[in-house]
Motif scaffolding. Structure first.
Motif, mmCIF file in Angstrom:
data_model
loop_
_atom_site.group_PDB
_atom_site.id
_atom_site.type_symbol
_atom_site.label_atom_id
_atom_site.label_comp_id
_atom_site.label_asym_id
_atom_site.label_seq_id
_atom_site.Cartn_x
_atom_site.Cartn_y
_atom_site.Cartn_z
ATOM 1 N N ARG A 29 14.319 9.470 -4.894
ATOM 2 C CA ARG A 29 14.500 10.894 -4.567
ATOM 3 C C ARG A 29 13.238 11.694 -4.864
ATOM 4 O O ARG A 29 12.865 12.588 -4.106
ATOM 5 C CB ARG A 29 15.674 11.461 -5.370
ATOM 6 C CG ARG A 29 17.037 11.040 -4.851
ATOM 7 C CD ARG A 29 18.133 11.730 -5.647
ATOM 8 N NE ARG A 29 19.457 11.389 -5.147
ATOM 9 C CZ ARG A 29 20.592 11.840 -5.668
ATOM 10 N NH1 ARG A 29 20.551 12.636 -6.739
ATOM 11 N NH2 ARG A 29 21.756 11.487 -5.156
ATOM 12 N N ALA A 30 12.580 11.370 -5.975
ATOM 13 C CA ALA A 30 11.343 12.081 -6.322
ATOM 14 C C ALA A 30 10.281 11.874 -5.259
ATOM 15 O O ALA A 30 9.580 12.816 -4.857
ATOM 16 C CB ALA A 30 10.839 11.609 -7.679
ATOM 17 N N LEU A 31 10.150 10.651 -4.770
ATOM 18 C CA LEU A 31 9.164 10.363 -3.733
ATOM 19 C C LEU A 31 9.494 11.099 -2.445
ATOM 20 O O LEU A 31 8.599 11.652 -1.770
ATOM 21 C CB LEU A 31 9.095 8.861 -3.476
ATOM 22 C CG LEU A 31 8.446 8.025 -4.584
ATOM 23 C CD1 LEU A 31 8.775 6.542 -4.397
ATOM 24 C CD2 LEU A 31 6.937 8.231 -4.599
ATOM 25 N N ALA A 54 8.624 3.219 4.421
ATOM 26 C CA ALA A 54 9.793 2.358 4.233
ATOM 27 C C ALA A 54 11.087 3.162 4.259
ATOM 28 O O ALA A 54 11.115 4.374 4.002
ATOM 29 C CB ALA A 54 9.678 1.615 2.905
ATOM 30 N N ALA A 55 12.164 2.480 4.573
ATOM 31 C CA ALA A 55 13.479 3.116 4.565
ATOM 32 C C ALA A 55 13.869 3.476 3.136
ATOM 33 O O ALA A 55 13.474 2.811 2.176
ATOM 34 C CB ALA A 55 14.515 2.162 5.161
ATOM 35 N N LEU A 102 0.838 -1.194 0.000
ATOM 36 C CA LEU A 102 0.000 0.000 0.000
ATOM 37 C C LEU A 102 0.876 1.248 0.000
ATOM 38 O O LEU A 102 2.021 1.204 0.481
ATOM 39 C CB LEU A 102 -0.922 0.012 1.219
ATOM 40 C CG LEU A 102 -2.025 -1.047 1.248
ATOM 41 C CD1 LEU A 102 -2.722 -1.060 2.611
ATOM 42 C CD2 LEU A 102 -3.040 -0.811 0.133
ATOM 43 N N PRO A 103 0.360 2.368 -0.495
ATOM 44 C CA PRO A 103 1.173 3.589 -0.545
ATOM 45 C C PRO A 103 1.724 4.025 0.808
ATOM 46 O O PRO A 103 2.879 4.476 0.895
ATOM 47 C CB PRO A 103 0.201 4.626 -1.115
ATOM 48 C CG PRO A 103 -0.739 3.841 -1.945
ATOM 49 C CD PRO A 103 -0.925 2.560 -1.192
ATOM 50 N N GLU A 104 0.934 3.894 1.881
ATOM 51 C CA GLU A 104 1.442 4.323 3.188
ATOM 52 C C GLU A 104 2.659 3.513 3.613
ATOM 53 O O GLU A 104 3.537 4.014 4.318
ATOM 54 C CB GLU A 104 0.349 4.264 4.258
ATOM 55 C CG GLU A 104 -0.422 2.964 4.313
ATOM 56 C CD GLU A 104 -1.763 3.052 3.617
ATOM 57 O OE1 GLU A 104 -2.781 2.695 4.236
ATOM 58 O OE2 GLU A 104 -1.771 3.500 2.447
ATOM 59 N N HIS A 105 2.724 2.243 3.144
ATOM 60 C CA HIS A 105 3.891 1.422 3.448
ATOM 61 C C HIS A 105 5.105 1.884 2.642
ATOM 62 O O HIS A 105 6.251 1.771 3.112
ATOM 63 C CB HIS A 105 3.609 -0.046 3.145
ATOM 64 C CG HIS A 105 2.476 -0.612 3.934
ATOM 65 N ND1 HIS A 105 1.770 -1.736 3.554
ATOM 66 C CD2 HIS A 105 1.906 -0.198 5.107
ATOM 67 C CE1 HIS A 105 0.828 -1.984 4.434
ATOM 68 N NE2 HIS A 105 0.894 -1.068 5.382
ATOM 69 N N VAL A 124 13.345 1.583 -0.768
ATOM 70 C CA VAL A 124 12.691 2.197 -1.928
ATOM 71 C C VAL A 124 13.667 2.260 -3.101
ATOM 72 O O VAL A 124 13.311 1.960 -4.243
ATOM 73 C CB VAL A 124 12.159 3.603 -1.568
ATOM 74 C CG1 VAL A 124 11.562 4.277 -2.809
ATOM 75 C CG2 VAL A 124 11.116 3.531 -0.462
ATOM 76 N N ARG A 125 14.914 2.622 -2.810
ATOM 77 C CA ARG A 125 15.917 2.683 -3.891
ATOM 78 C C ARG A 125 16.147 1.305 -4.502
ATOM 79 O O ARG A 125 16.309 1.172 -5.716
ATOM 80 C CB ARG A 125 17.235 3.250 -3.355
ATOM 81 C CG ARG A 125 17.208 4.747 -3.114
ATOM 82 C CD ARG A 125 18.609 5.298 -2.917
ATOM 83 N NE ARG A 125 19.208 4.799 -1.672
ATOM 84 C CZ ARG A 125 19.037 5.365 -0.475
ATOM 85 N NH1 ARG A 125 18.278 6.451 -0.366
ATOM 86 N NH2 ARG A 125 19.625 4.868 0.588
ATOM 87 N N ALA A 126 16.129 0.293 -3.676
ATOM 88 C CA ALA A 126 16.322 -1.068 -4.183
ATOM 89 C C ALA A 126 15.179 -1.492 -5.093
ATOM 90 O O ALA A 126 15.373 -2.265 -6.036
ATOM 91 C CB ALA A 126 16.450 -2.044 -3.013
#
Length: 360
Positions: free
Chosen positions: A57-59, A42-43, A35-38, A47-49
């Motif tokens: 970076r955009a997020l 997240a670290a 879900l988006p809230e997760h 997210v980069r992985a």
């Protein structure tokens, strides 16, 4: 329709409003985090992985909180809805296509997005006959229980919406702007009627103007919402044929109305027919092909005997809908749908004077 919390909806908006995060990246993030809230909890390394440095970076740099607040305020107004991929109200038909929108903005009746539907598309510069065909087919198909989907453009689209509003199936307009903007302006009155009796749908954020690239993109939603697409008029090269191609790729039926061999706006239809589209010259061709379920309001108790109280009310003499309405208490729209079904079963016949006669 269940209402998500503002925090949950805000997370969906943040995901879809982040610049540089397209549908493919959104789907990848949702598949990894759920879900988006997760995603936003997240670290950064996780997210980069999942999506790489640039998207991460955009997020993290999202600066659209004011836009999120405005959108939540819009959605709180009567008749306005935000529907996400996680909502039970999300159109099931769109889940079948390759690139379903992550979030839909809906103005009107969201339940129409999960009804049996047919898309009707055609030329913006339609001929008088083309516009008439679009309106007449849409009216009869809507009275037969199909929701008519189109794109709110001038010409065949507008005619199809107009005809569909006369039937019980109503209509859905998929627009290439924000759901709070109407394009073209000449369709303002029609759009108000659709918002009241049907639904206006967009995947684009509120305030999105009429941008050329957005209109071909919205075509996949027009065809995706429907079980089939009817092409009324189309030039040999046109946006209408894009919708027909997408329909074929999505496994939808493609129908086309033939026209004069001398008309440039018949070339596209003839091309589709040569490629395997089904030639139609009567709305009943489509109704019999798609076999729409009877609308709920047409349901009646089944008596012993011939199985139709309406046939009992008709007798064997020619009778008009107005008389049948007096005898049965049913509305003209409901009777039209029931009679069309009986006509397809060869149990009644439509006479030249507009009355109906029982055959068996």
């Amino acid at each position: 329709m269940p209402v998500a919390s503002d925090a949950s909806t805000a997370a969906w908006l943040r995901l879809t409003l982040t610049r540089g995060i397209g549908l493919e990246t959104q789907r990848r993030l949702l598949s990894v985090f759920g879900l988006p809230e997760h995603i936003f909890a997240a670290a950064g390394t996780a997210v980069r992985a999942a999506v790489g440095e640039r998207a991460a970076r955009a997020l993290a740099a999202f600066d659209g909180d004011e836009q999120v607040a405005r959108t939540l305020a819009w959605a709180s107004q009567p008749g306005n809805h935000l529907i996400t991929l996680a909502d039970a109200a999300y159109p099931q038909a769109l889940l079948e296509i390759a690139d379903p929108p992550t979030l839909l903005y809906v103005k009107g009746r969201p339940e129409l997005l999960n009804t049996r539907a047919l898309a009707i598309v055609g030329a913006r510069n339609a001929t008088a006959q083309g516009a008439s065909n679009a309106e007449q087919f849409a009216r009869e198909l809507s009275r037969g229980g199909l929701t008519i989907v189109s794109g709110l453009a001038l010409g065949c689209d507008a005619a199809a919406h107009t005809g569909a509003l006369d039937g019980i199936g109503s209509t859905v307009a998929v627009v290439g702007t924000g759901a709070d903007r109407i394009y073209p302006p000449r369709n303002q009155d029609l759009a108000r009627r659709i918002a009241e009796h049907g639904a206006i749908v967009s995947e684009f954020p509120l305030g999105t103007p009429a941008l050329r690239d957005n209109f071909p993109r919205r075509n996949r939603i027009i065809s995706g919402l429907a079980r089939g697409v009817l092409v009324v008029e189309a030039a040999a090269r046109s946006g209408t044929l894009i919708t027909a191609r997408l329909a074929g790729e999505q496994g939808r039926e493609v129908f086309a109305i033939p026209g004069s061999i001398h008309s440039p706006l018949s070339k596209g239809c003839h091309q589709l027919i040569r490629q395997g589209a089904k030639l139609v010259d009567d709305a009943r061709d489509i109704l019999s092909e798609l076999q729409p379920a009877p609308p709920p309001e047409t349901a009646v108790e089944t008596p012993t005997g011939d199985g139709s109280p309406l046939l009992d009310a008709m007798g064997f003499d020619p009778v008009g809908i107005d008389v049948l309405s007096q005898h049965t208490g049913l509305t003209a729209d409901t009777l039209s749908a029931m009679l069309l079904s009986l006509e397809l079963e060869n149990r009644v016949a439509l006479l030249p004077d507009g009355r109906y006669q029982r055959i068996r």
